[in-house]
Every structure is written in structure tokens, then in C-alpha cells.
Design a protein around this motif. Structure first.
Motif, short mmCIF file in Angstrom:
data_model
loop_
_atom_site.label_atom_id
_atom_site.label_comp_id
_atom_site.label_asym_id
_atom_site.label_seq_id
_atom_site.Cartn_x
_atom_site.Cartn_y
_atom_site.Cartn_z
N GLU A 591 70.51 62.33 34.80
CA GLU A 591 69.51 63.16 35.44
C GLU A 591 69.49 64.52 34.76
OE1 GLU A 591 70.48 63.51 39.57
OE2 GLU A 591 70.41 61.35 39.96
N ALA A 596 66.71 72.70 42.28
CA ALA A 596 65.76 72.25 43.31
C ALA A 596 65.18 70.89 42.95
CB ALA A 596 64.64 73.28 43.46
N GLU A 597 64.83 70.69 41.66
CA GLU A 597 64.24 69.42 41.22
C GLU A 597 65.22 68.27 41.42
OE1 GLU A 597 61.35 71.26 37.70
OE2 GLU A 597 63.29 70.36 37.20
N LEU A 599 67.71 68.09 43.56
CA LEU A 599 67.92 67.80 44.98
C LEU A 599 66.76 66.97 45.53
CD1 LEU A 599 69.38 71.12 46.46
CD2 LEU A 599 70.60 68.97 46.04
N GLU A 600 65.56 67.27 45.04
CA GLU A 600 64.37 66.52 45.49
C GLU A 600 64.45 65.06 45.06
OE1 GLU A 600 60.80 68.38 44.19
OE2 GLU A 600 61.14 70.22 45.34
N GLN A 601 65.09 64.80 43.90
CA GLN A 601 65.18 63.42 43.42
C GLN A 601 66.08 62.55 44.29
OE1 GLN A 601 66.29 63.27 39.26
NE2 GLN A 601 64.78 64.81 38.67
N GLN A 602 66.96 63.23 45.09
CA GLN A 602 67.88 62.53 45.99
C GLN A 602 68.69 61.45 45.25
OE1 GLN A 602 65.54 61.08 49.31
NE2 GLN A 602 65.32 63.13 50.20
N GLU A 606 72.45 65.01 43.97
CA GLU A 606 72.44 65.35 45.39
C GLU A 606 73.73 64.86 46.05
OE1 GLU A 606 69.60 64.79 49.35
OE2 GLU A 606 70.13 63.09 48.06
#
Length: 619
Positions: A591, A596-597, A599-602, A606
Motif C-alpha cells: 500500500e 488519511a488515504e 486509513l480510508e482504504q481500510q 489501518e
């Protein structure tokens, strides 16, 4: 600039098998003849000196060997004069003038023998030290050309042992054992010739004692060798146990392990005692046995010699000389046997040195590009890399703009340090390219490439010297003002000035006279002084207190200002503001993006972030 930290165990950085095997002292060499021939090549430029040593050794030994024969002539002269006078032979008297001349000649021979012995040792010491000097220079130059994976696969102690102990063994053998070997051979030949010139019959009696001695002591040697092996094994176990217990004495006390440790020590110590007692007892039989056989030979020579004297077949002085020769005969043979063992160990040591000299060197630089100072653009294009046959990094693509901060995260063994090693060309790529400012790193010299990087590692490296010298290591010819300014920027100036000698405070070998956090601030000051356009930071705040961590973090932030920075992150909370985060696992970038990006991808990041947050909450 410091080198990357060495991984604990396994192969390089945890990947692949570790290399290198250490030869135990006294082990026989694998290729005796080949190694001996190669070692002799180092003596070739000094042939004239070696010839002089050989001649001096022969002359010294010959003058020494002739001594007993001349002494025997003096005794014969004294005996015949005294005997004739006792028998009432007319005109018979002891010719003291002739005896004086003989003794004067004898004294002169011994003086010349000592003189040539001195010349031999003096020249040989020069030959030995010159040869060792050449070997050390060659090994030192070789170490500078070896790739990083050589050091990753071997302990530092092994490499140091080859450069110091093994080369010292070679030097010691050349200086002492080689001349002893020459002298012993010449002595054996000379004594046999002198004994034959006196009496072939007595010579046969003297020589027969040798195979008898060998036959008698051979079974004892085999038995004692077994016990000596057990003694060395037990000694190794005892040393290992003591080192473990005393280096970890706090843990031993904390877990109440003292009694168990004591019992284990007693057990190994008893084994060592038994093996040592038996080895010493059995080996102690050898000398009395050889003395017994030698004395029997001595008695036989005296009886037969006495009979020959009564038959006027030999003079009494010659008997005295022969007995002296027979006593001297076994000494050079014993020396030669001992030297043969020393030479085995020396050739084994030389073989270890030559193994190092034969190691594959780094690929030579093919310089077609020059980069005085980089802007900081870094690109990985389809990069493939593996330590062995299997690829650990495959088709990696990364783009970093000048001034960006790139954080590299992932579990232990993910390949974070490997990425940095590739960037600095400590390892060669299997495929693809790494470019700095559009230039392929393989097209520029390693020196130019590494000059673009400053490094602050988790394992601080400081050498024995002043604080000023340690900071100045980052820049050749740095002024005192530049050093102080770098220390101020790193927030190290205050604590340095509180030390008794300030910037002239000498750090000891382990730099244990300052704290871990202070060490880290000094390495940051060193990196600031180097003023490199690209920084590599291995976050090193896990072993310091919270207040020191704040200072170090502030110093690192100042260090990264205006520079492209690669940060190996362990605490994810410290890299939230990174321009690019690379998430690695099993040698691959799985990854990448901002905090922020990701964390959004989960995804994996994350999970890592939440696990650290959960641990912190639980704490």
C-alpha cells in the motif's frame, strides 16, 4: 555517515542463510600445498634476504655443531698427556699451550655462531614484519571493496580474527618457527655427519632409539589427544556458561537462577577437571618414557664406547663428543615435530586470510554520470531484488519529489531496511533502475551517490574520541563554528556544555559516559553538519524517555526541513504528516499513500495503526 544496522540472526537482514564458518585454532587446512605455495609467493620479493637467513643459519649451526668435536680434541690431548706422565713415558707432559689454542678456537667458534644467529634473527624479523605488513595492507584494501552482504553473513569477531589473530600467527611463525625449522634440519644433518665421522656403530645405536621412542609414545599420544579434545570442549562450555551468567547477571538474580547456575557450573567444571587431569597425567608419561629410552641409549653408547676406547679404536675425547651429540640429537627432532604442528596451524590461518582475499568484491563502478548535489527526486522503476534465487522485491515502483517526506512502515522483517540498502547501492539490483534526479544510480560512483545521503540510525555509532570529532565526522574540514551550530540545531549544545570538558569531552569506546538520547542527538548533529540533500532516518526514540523523545523528534524535524527524507517508522503516530507512506510486507510495497488515504482504504495500514492505538490505550 554510518552504515546500516546489522540484523540479528539469519541471513542478510533476516533474509536467506547466513554465510561464513569459523575455523577452530589448530584445525588442519583444506589445501595445504596450495595455501603454502601461495604464502611463499609473499616471500618471493625477499628472496635475497631469505638466502642470507639460510646461509647465516647454516653457519651458526655448523659452528655450534663443530664445538663438541673440538672440545673432544682438547680432552684427548689432556688425557693422553696426563696418562703418559702417569705411566712414566719419557718427555710426556700436558701440552697446555696446545690445549689453550684449541679452547681459544672453540671460544671463537661459539662467538661466530652467536653472531650469525643474531644476523639470522635480525634479517628474518625484517622479512616477517614486511610480509605481515603487505598482508595487512592487502586485507584492509580488500575489506574496503567487499559488499555489505559479506559483513551481514559473518560476525564482526570473525572478520577481526582473520585480520589480527591469523595474520599475527603467520608473522610469528615466519619470525620464529621458520628459522628454528632451518636450524633444526641443519642441526640434525650436521650431528648425524659428525657422529658418523666418529663411529658408525655408535651412530646406529643412537639412531635406533628414535623409532623405539616413536613406537612407545604413539599409543599414549592418541589417548592423550582424546582427553585434550574433551578438555578444550569442556573449557569452551565453561567459558560460554560464565559469559552468559555474568553478562546477564541481573536477569539471573531477578529470576532466582543462582543455585541452578551454580550447579551447572559445578557439572561442567567437574568434567573439565576430569578431562584435564587425565590429559595432563597421560601426556606427562611421555617425557619420562622418552628420557628412559634416551638414558638406555646413553648407557649402551657409554658401554660400547668404553670397549672401543680400551681397544684403541676410538679416542676418549671422541667418546665425550659423541655422548654430547647423542644428547643433542633428540632436541632438534622434537623441535621439528613441534614446528610441523605450528606450520599446520599457520597454513590454516593463512587459508582463512586467503579465503577473505578471494571473496567476491563489489561490482566496479562504471561512471558515466556525475551528480555534484541532488535536488532530491528519487524514482524506483520496476525494481526487482533478492538475496538468493527468490525475489524479495518484485516490480517495485515509487516516485518521490524533491523535499517530500516518505515514511516506510511494516512489521519486522518486511524489508524496510532492504529498501534503504538498495537506495544507497549497498546491494545490486536484480532488475529495474533507481534514479536520483533522473540519473541511474548504477551510472555514478558509489562515493558520489552516498555523498547525497545523510543517515541517522536506530543503533547510534560513535567512536572513541572527542564529541567535537564525532560531530565533525559528517564533514571533512568542518570548522568549530560549524560544529557548534550543528549541535545547536540538533538541540545538543546545551547538554554538551554541561559536560566537564564540553566539546572536548572524550567518549569512551562504548560511549557509555553519555545517555542513549544524548548519543542520538550527536548523530543528528553529525547528519546536520553533513548537509546532505537526502536524509535517511531510522526512528530511534523507543529506548528513551518521553521528554528526550520530544527533543529528538524536534531535532529530526529540523533536520528534514527542505530535504527529501526517508523515515523508517516504528511509531505510526510520528508519521501522520508524511507526504507519502509506503506500507511493506514480505519485501513488497502493498500500500502507498498519505495517512488519511491509507486509513480510508481500510487495509493493512489501518490494522497496524489501530493495533498501536489499541496497545497505547491498554497501556
Amino acid at each position: 555517515m554510518s552504515s546500516p544496522k546489522k540484523p540479528q540472526g539469519g541471513g542478510p537482514h533476516g533474509f536467506g542463510p547466513g554465510g561464513g564458518s569459523m575455523m577452530v585454532p589448530g584445525q588442519k587446512p583444506k589445501d595445504f600445498k596450495g595455501t603454502l605455495r601461495r604464502l611463499l609467493l609473499y616471500l618471493k620479493p625477499r628472496r635475497s634476504k631469505l638466502i642470507a637467513v639460510f646461509i647465516a643459519a647454516i653457519l651458526s649451526t655448523v659452528f655450534m655443531i663443530v664445538g663438541p668435536k673440538i672440545m673432544g680434541t682438547a680432552i684427548t690431548e689432556l688425557f693422553e698427556g696426563a696418562y703418559g706422565k702417569f705411566q712414566g713415558v719419557p718427555g710426556a707432559a700436558i701440552d697446555f699451550e696446545k690445549i689453550g689454542q684449541i679452547l681459544l678456537l672453540l671460544g671463537g667458534l661459539y662467538v661466530f655462531s652467536s653472531l650469525f644467529s643474531y644476523i639470522q634473527q635480525y634479517i628474518m624479523s625484517s622479512v616477517a614484519q614486511d610480509t605481515v605488513y603487505d598482508l595487512r595492507e592487502e586485507v584492509n584494501n580488500k575489506l574496503e571493496k567487499l559488499p555489505l552482504h559479506y559483513f551481514d553473513g559473518r560476525s564482526n569477531g570473525e572478520t577481526l580474527s582473520r585480520m589480527t589473530n591469523d595474520i599475527d600467527t603467520i608473522g610469528s611463525t615466519l619470525q620464529q618457527s621458520l628459522t628454528q625449522f632451518i636450524t633444526s634440519i641443519v642441526t640434525i644433518v650436521g650431528i648425524v655427519i659428525m657422529m658418523l665421522s666418529i663411529s658408525p656403530l655408535l651412530t646406529a645405536i643412537a639412531i635406533i632409539s628414535l623409532p623405539v621412542s616413536i613406537f612407545a609414545i604413539q599409543p599414549i599420544l592418541k589417548k592423550s589427544q582424546t582427553y585434550f579434545s574433551d578438555q578444550q570442549r569442556s573449557l569452551g562450555q565453561l567459558n560460554g556458561h560464565i559469559e552468559e551468567m555474568y553478562t546477564g547477571h541481573q536477569v539471573v538474580k531477578a529470576f532466582g537462577y543462582e543455585k541452578k547456575s551454580g550447579k551447572q557450573f559445578d557439572l561442567v567444571n567437574d568434567e573439565l577437571y576430569e578431562a584435564g587431569r587425565k590429559a595432563q597425567f597421560i601426556s606427562g608419561i611421555i617425557m619420562p618414557l622418552m628420557m628412559f629410552i634416551g638414558n638406555m641409549s646413553y648407557v649402551l653408547i657409554s658401554v660400547v664406547g668404553g670397549i672401543l676406547v680400551t681397544q684403541r679404536a676410538i679416542s676418549i675425547g671422541d667418546i665425550q663428543a659423541f655422548i654430547t651429540y647423542s644428547k643433542q640429537f633428540t632436541q632438534p627432532i622434537t623441535q621439528t615435530a613441534n614446528i610441523a604442528n605450528v606450520i599446520q596451524s599457520t597454513i590454516a590461518a593463512a587459508e582463512r586470510v586467503f579465503e577473505l582475499l578471494d571473496e567476491k568484491e563489489e561490482i566496479k563502478d562504471v561512471v558515466t554520470s556525475h551528480l555534484p548535489r541532488a535536488n532530491g527526486s528519487v524514482v524506483f522503476e520496476q525494481v526487482d531484488f533478492g538475496y538468493g534465487g527468490d525475489l524479495l522485491i518484485e516490480n517495485m515502483n515509487i516516485r518521490v519529489s524533491p523535499g517530500q517526506t516518505v515514511a516506510i512502515v511494516g512489521p519486522t522483517g518486511a524489508g524496510k531496511t532492504t529498501l534503504i540498502n538498495l537506495l544507497m547501492r549497498f546491494y545490486e539490483l536484480n532488475g529495474g533502475t533507481i534514479k536520483i534526479d533522473g540519473l541511474d544510480t548504477r551510472k555514478m560512483s558509489r562515493h558520489d551517490l552516498r555523498k547525497q545521503f545523510g543517515m541517522v540510525l536506530q543503533d547510534t555509532w560513535l567512536f572513541n574520541g572527542t564529541i567535537k570529532d564525532n560531530i565533525a565526522y559528517g564533514k571533512t574540514g568542518a570548522t568549530e563554528e560549524e560544529i557548534v551550530e550543528a549541535a545547536r540545531t540538533a538541540q545538543a549544545d546545551h547538554f554538551i556544555r554541561t559536560l566537564p570538558e564540553g566539546y572536548d569531552t572524550i567518549l569512551n569506546e562504548e560511549a557509555s559516559n553519555i545517555s542513549q538520547g544524548q548519543k542520538q542527538l550527536l548523530t543528528i548533529a553529525r547528519a546536520i553538519l553533513a548537509d546532505s540533500p537526502i536524509m535517511i532516518l531510522d526512528e530511534a526514540t523507543s529506548s528513551v524517555d518521553t521528554r528526550t523523545e520530544v527533543f529528538i523528534q524536534q531535532a529530526m524535524n529540523r533536520l528534514m526541513e527542505g530535504r527529501t527524507s526517508f523515515v523508517i517508522a516504528h511509531r505510526l503516530s510520528t508519521i501522520k504528516d508524511a507526504d507519502l507512506i509506503l506500507v511493506m510486507d514480505q519485501g513488497k510495497v502493498i500500500e502507498q499513500g498519505t495517512h488519511a488515504e491509507l486509513l480510508e482504504q481500510q487495509g493493512f495500514y489501518e490494522e497496524l495503526y489501530n493495533s498501536q492505538f489499541a496497545e497505547k490505550s491498554a497501556g
